[in-house]
Design a protein around this motif. Sequence first.
Motif, mmCIF file in Angstrom:
data_model
loop_
_atom_site.group_PDB
_atom_site.id
_atom_site.type_symbol
_atom_site.label_atom_id
_atom_site.label_comp_id
_atom_site.label_asym_id
_atom_site.label_seq_id
_atom_site.Cartn_x
_atom_site.Cartn_y
_atom_site.Cartn_z
ATOM 1 N N ALA A 71 0.995 -1.245 -0.507
ATOM 2 C CA ALA A 71 0.062 -0.090 -0.300
ATOM 3 C C ALA A 71 0.829 1.342 0.344
ATOM 4 O O ALA A 71 0.539 2.309 -1.192
ATOM 5 N N ASN A 72 2.091 1.385 0.358
ATOM 6 C CA ASN A 72 3.477 2.610 0.604
ATOM 7 C C ASN A 72 3.765 2.152 -0.887
ATOM 8 O O ASN A 72 5.083 2.821 -0.446
ATOM 9 N N ALA A 73 4.431 1.439 -0.986
ATOM 10 C CA ALA A 73 5.921 0.815 -2.240
ATOM 11 C C ALA A 73 5.074 1.765 -3.280
ATOM 12 O O ALA A 73 3.658 2.265 -4.153
ATOM 13 N N PHE A 74 6.452 1.985 -4.144
ATOM 14 C CA PHE A 74 6.386 2.281 -5.207
ATOM 15 C C PHE A 74 7.210 2.266 -6.549
ATOM 16 O O PHE A 74 8.062 1.677 -5.521
ATOM 17 N N ILE A 75 6.992 2.347 -7.602
ATOM 18 C CA ILE A 75 8.413 1.780 -8.524
ATOM 19 C C ILE A 75 8.272 3.076 -9.696
ATOM 20 O O ILE A 75 7.472 3.714 -9.703
ATOM 21 N N LEU A 76 9.820 3.650 -9.546
ATOM 22 C CA LEU A 76 9.724 4.345 -10.477
ATOM 23 C C LEU A 76 11.138 4.285 -11.626
ATOM 24 O O LEU A 76 11.382 3.669 -11.358
ATOM 25 N N ASP A 77 10.739 5.071 -12.646
ATOM 26 C CA ASP A 77 10.837 4.840 -14.047
ATOM 27 C C ASP A 77 11.740 5.719 -14.587
ATOM 28 O O ASP A 77 11.200 7.800 -14.401
ATOM 29 N N ARG A 124 -0.439 6.677 -10.944
ATOM 30 C CA ARG A 124 0.485 6.239 -11.847
ATOM 31 C C ARG A 124 0.978 6.821 -13.496
ATOM 32 O O ARG A 124 -0.535 7.403 -13.617
ATOM 33 N N GLY A 125 1.929 6.896 -13.409
ATOM 34 C CA GLY A 125 2.050 8.223 -14.614
ATOM 35 C C GLY A 125 2.631 8.949 -14.343
ATOM 36 O O GLY A 125 3.306 9.905 -14.876
ATOM 37 N N MET A 126 2.649 9.940 -13.076
ATOM 38 C CA MET A 126 2.412 11.572 -12.797
ATOM 39 C C MET A 126 4.193 11.392 -11.837
ATOM 40 O O MET A 126 4.904 10.383 -12.363
ATOM 41 N N PRO A 127 4.512 12.410 -12.087
ATOM 42 C CA PRO A 127 5.972 12.952 -12.119
ATOM 43 C C PRO A 127 6.029 13.047 -10.560
ATOM 44 O O PRO A 127 5.469 12.931 -10.374
ATOM 45 N N ILE A 128 7.060 12.276 -9.861
ATOM 46 C CA ILE A 128 7.616 12.067 -8.615
ATOM 47 C C ILE A 128 6.947 13.387 -8.332
ATOM 48 O O ILE A 128 6.635 13.872 -6.820
ATOM 49 N N ARG A 129 7.657 14.506 -8.377
ATOM 50 C CA ARG A 129 7.604 15.612 -8.455
ATOM 51 C C ARG A 129 6.333 16.218 -8.001
ATOM 52 O O ARG A 129 5.905 17.257 -7.111
ATOM 53 N N ALA A 130 5.438 15.700 -8.452
ATOM 54 C CA ALA A 130 3.463 15.996 -8.072
ATOM 55 C C ALA A 130 4.053 16.102 -7.216
ATOM 56 O O ALA A 130 2.178 16.999 -6.244
ATOM 57 N N PHE A 131 4.491 15.456 -5.708
ATOM 58 C CA PHE A 131 4.334 15.025 -4.593
ATOM 59 C C PHE A 131 4.724 16.614 -3.691
ATOM 60 O O PHE A 131 4.228 15.784 -2.419
#
Length: 243
Positions: free
Chosen positions: A59-65, A90-97
């Motif tokens: 639930a807290n995990a993610f994969i970056l590309d 999904r598909g968002m840039p990580i900077r969106a957070f």
Amino acid sequence: MQNSIDGRGEAAWSFLTQRLTRTSKTFGDVLRYWNALRVGTDLPARSDLDPRVIQNALANAFILDRTRPGTIRIRVAGGHMNDLMGMEVRGMPIRAFFDLLERRRLMDLVETVFTKPALLELDLVSNNRSGPIIEGKMLILPMRDAAGDVNKALGCLVTHGDIGQTPRRFRIQRDVVTPIVVTQTPKPTPAMAGFSEPATAFEARPTGAASTPITGIDRTPQIPTDLEAASKPGPVPWLRIVR
């Protein structure tokens, strides 16, 4: 802030895992699994990940590309990240957070995960005017893609407090970059099944021997009668004679 860990043995990894576990068991589980996937001092491959092993952390995990320098997107994300943004991430840039003023700093830090490579820890806070203050921590761990390049990463994000109104964006309170000493371990190339056979010694034809015509061979290609049969593997692949 930078720490060095590889080269100091398993004790250093054990200490790091214990420290992160005190923050949240999720971080300890993810780091322990990531480190178990390593071959020697090489980085684990994205294809080696088995989500079932870290089921309690999904639930807290993610994969970056990382598709190119400066472009790092979320490939897959757990439900908690969707909850924080109030939408599918999904598909968002990580900077969106992150808050606008934090994004340049964030991208510089995340780039080091792939270029050094390194582990990255981020202590975070979100204090939206319309919602409660929440604190969190993000961990990002580098991985290799199918070609062996370091452009994938396994991460997790854990927060404490009510989410309130979304989207929630964060500021970085503290960062810890831990460089990793990496020695890539070459993997053996698997043999091509069905195309290898024992070598046969060459025997020259006796001088003056006449050629004997070969008869009785059915030269009609043995093609399966349906697609299903063609897709089933057999002991020896069928081949079509090309004249």
